[in-house]
Design a protein around this motif. Structure first.
Motif, PDB file in Angstrom:
ATOM      1  N   MET A 204       0.860  -1.173   0.000  1.00 16.62           N
ATOM      2  CA  MET A 204       0.000   0.000   0.000  1.00 16.62           C
ATOM      3  C   MET A 204       0.908   1.239   0.000  1.00 16.62           C
ATOM      4  O   MET A 204       1.798   1.362   0.818  1.00 16.62           O
ATOM      5  CB  MET A 204      -0.904  -0.010   1.238  1.00 16.62           C
ATOM      6  CG  MET A 204      -1.795   1.199   1.347  1.00 16.62           C
ATOM      7  SD  MET A 204      -2.856   1.188   2.821  1.00 16.62           S
ATOM      8  CE  MET A 204      -4.159   0.098   2.275  1.00 16.62           C
ATOM      9  N   THR A 205       0.618   2.144  -0.902  1.00 14.70           N
ATOM     10  CA  THR A 205       1.395   3.378  -0.955  1.00 14.70           C
ATOM     11  C   THR A 205       0.932   4.332   0.134  1.00 14.70           C
ATOM     12  O   THR A 205      -0.161   4.192   0.683  1.00 14.70           O
ATOM     13  CB  THR A 205       1.249   4.062  -2.321  1.00 14.70           C
ATOM     14  OG1 THR A 205      -0.104   4.493  -2.461  1.00 14.70           O
ATOM     15  CG2 THR A 205       1.630   3.131  -3.467  1.00 14.70           C
ATOM     16  N   ILE A 206       1.776   5.324   0.405  1.00 12.29           N
ATOM     17  CA  ILE A 206       1.414   6.318   1.417  1.00 12.29           C
ATOM     18  C   ILE A 206       0.167   7.079   0.981  1.00 12.29           C
ATOM     19  O   ILE A 206      -0.721   7.342   1.792  1.00 12.29           O
ATOM     20  CB  ILE A 206       2.593   7.274   1.692  1.00 12.29           C
ATOM     21  CG1 ILE A 206       3.695   6.517   2.428  1.00 12.29           C
ATOM     22  CG2 ILE A 206       2.142   8.473   2.511  1.00 12.29           C
ATOM     23  CD1 ILE A 206       4.933   7.318   2.711  1.00 12.29           C
ATOM     24  N   ALA A 207       0.090   7.399  -0.322  1.00 11.68           N
ATOM     25  CA  ALA A 207      -1.071   8.144  -0.830  1.00 11.68           C
ATOM     26  C   ALA A 207      -2.361   7.353  -0.635  1.00 11.68           C
ATOM     27  O   ALA A 207      -3.374   7.908  -0.191  1.00 11.68           O
ATOM     28  CB  ALA A 207      -0.875   8.494  -2.298  1.00 11.68           C
ATOM     29  N   SER A 208      -2.338   6.067  -0.919  1.00 13.26           N
ATOM     30  CA  SER A 208      -3.553   5.262  -0.751  1.00 13.26           C
ATOM     31  C   SER A 208      -3.870   5.073   0.733  1.00 13.26           C
ATOM     32  O   SER A 208      -5.037   5.045   1.120  1.00 13.26           O
ATOM     33  CB  SER A 208      -3.423   3.917  -1.460  1.00 13.26           C
ATOM     34  OG  SER A 208      -2.394   3.139  -0.902  1.00 13.26           O
ATOM     35  N   HIS A 209      -2.833   4.972   1.547  1.00  8.92           N
ATOM     36  CA  HIS A 209      -3.055   4.862   2.996  1.00  8.92           C
ATOM     37  C   HIS A 209      -3.682   6.152   3.538  1.00  8.92           C
ATOM     38  O   HIS A 209      -4.633   6.096   4.331  1.00  8.92           O
ATOM     39  CB  HIS A 209      -1.724   4.571   3.698  1.00  8.92           C
ATOM     40  CG  HIS A 209      -1.847   4.303   5.161  1.00  8.92           C
ATOM     41  ND1 HIS A 209      -2.625   3.279   5.680  1.00  8.92           N
ATOM     42  CD2 HIS A 209      -1.304   4.926   6.227  1.00  8.92           C
ATOM     43  CE1 HIS A 209      -2.549   3.300   6.996  1.00  8.92           C
ATOM     44  NE2 HIS A 209      -1.755   4.298   7.358  1.00  8.92           N
ATOM     45  N   LEU A 210      -3.177   7.299   3.097  1.00  4.12           N
ATOM     46  CA  LEU A 210      -3.756   8.584   3.501  1.00  4.12           C
ATOM     47  C   LEU A 210      -5.210   8.693   3.061  1.00  4.12           C
ATOM     48  O   LEU A 210      -6.061   9.175   3.812  1.00  4.12           O
ATOM     49  CB  LEU A 210      -2.955   9.746   2.910  1.00  4.12           C
ATOM     50  CG  LEU A 210      -1.710  10.156   3.668  1.00  4.12           C
ATOM     51  CD1 LEU A 210      -0.902  11.152   2.861  1.00  4.12           C
ATOM     52  CD2 LEU A 210      -2.063  10.734   5.014  1.00  4.12           C
ATOM     53  N   GLN A 211      -5.484   8.243   1.861  1.00  7.52           N
ATOM     54  CA  GLN A 211      -6.859   8.289   1.353  1.00  7.52           C
ATOM     55  C   GLN A 211      -7.782   7.438   2.225  1.00  7.52           C
ATOM     56  O   GLN A 211      -8.891   7.863   2.563  1.00  7.52           O
ATOM     57  CB  GLN A 211      -6.888   7.800  -0.091  1.00  7.52           C
ATOM     58  CG  GLN A 211      -8.237   7.911  -0.750  1.00  7.52           C
ATOM     59  CD  GLN A 211      -8.194   7.458  -2.204  1.00  7.52           C
ATOM     60  OE1 GLN A 211      -7.242   6.826  -2.649  1.00  7.52           O
ATOM     61  NE2 GLN A 211      -9.231   7.802  -2.947  1.00  7.52           N
TER      62      GLN A 211
END
Length: 54
Positions: A1-8
């Motif tokens: 999981m990327t940071i961007a998807s985790h933030l989302q």
């Protein structure tokens, strides 16, 4: 999981908790302990979002 998807995902959970808090507070027989717990969870998510977004 990327940071961007985790933030989302964290933002989505934060928004869901916001809705739950609003609904609980509008309820005449609101459980104040439940509302407080939801707010605590919401704050933890907000702190995590802020930490990861920097």
């Amino acid at each position: 999981m990327t940071i961007a998807s985790h933030l989302q995902e964290l933002r989505r959970k934060h928004e869901n908790l916001s809705s739950m808090v609003e609904q609980a507070q509008r309820s005449p027989g609101a459980d104040h302990l439940k509302v407080a717990e939801l707010k605590k969870q919401k704050l933890k998510l907000k702190e995590e979002i802020t930490r990861l977004a920097q």
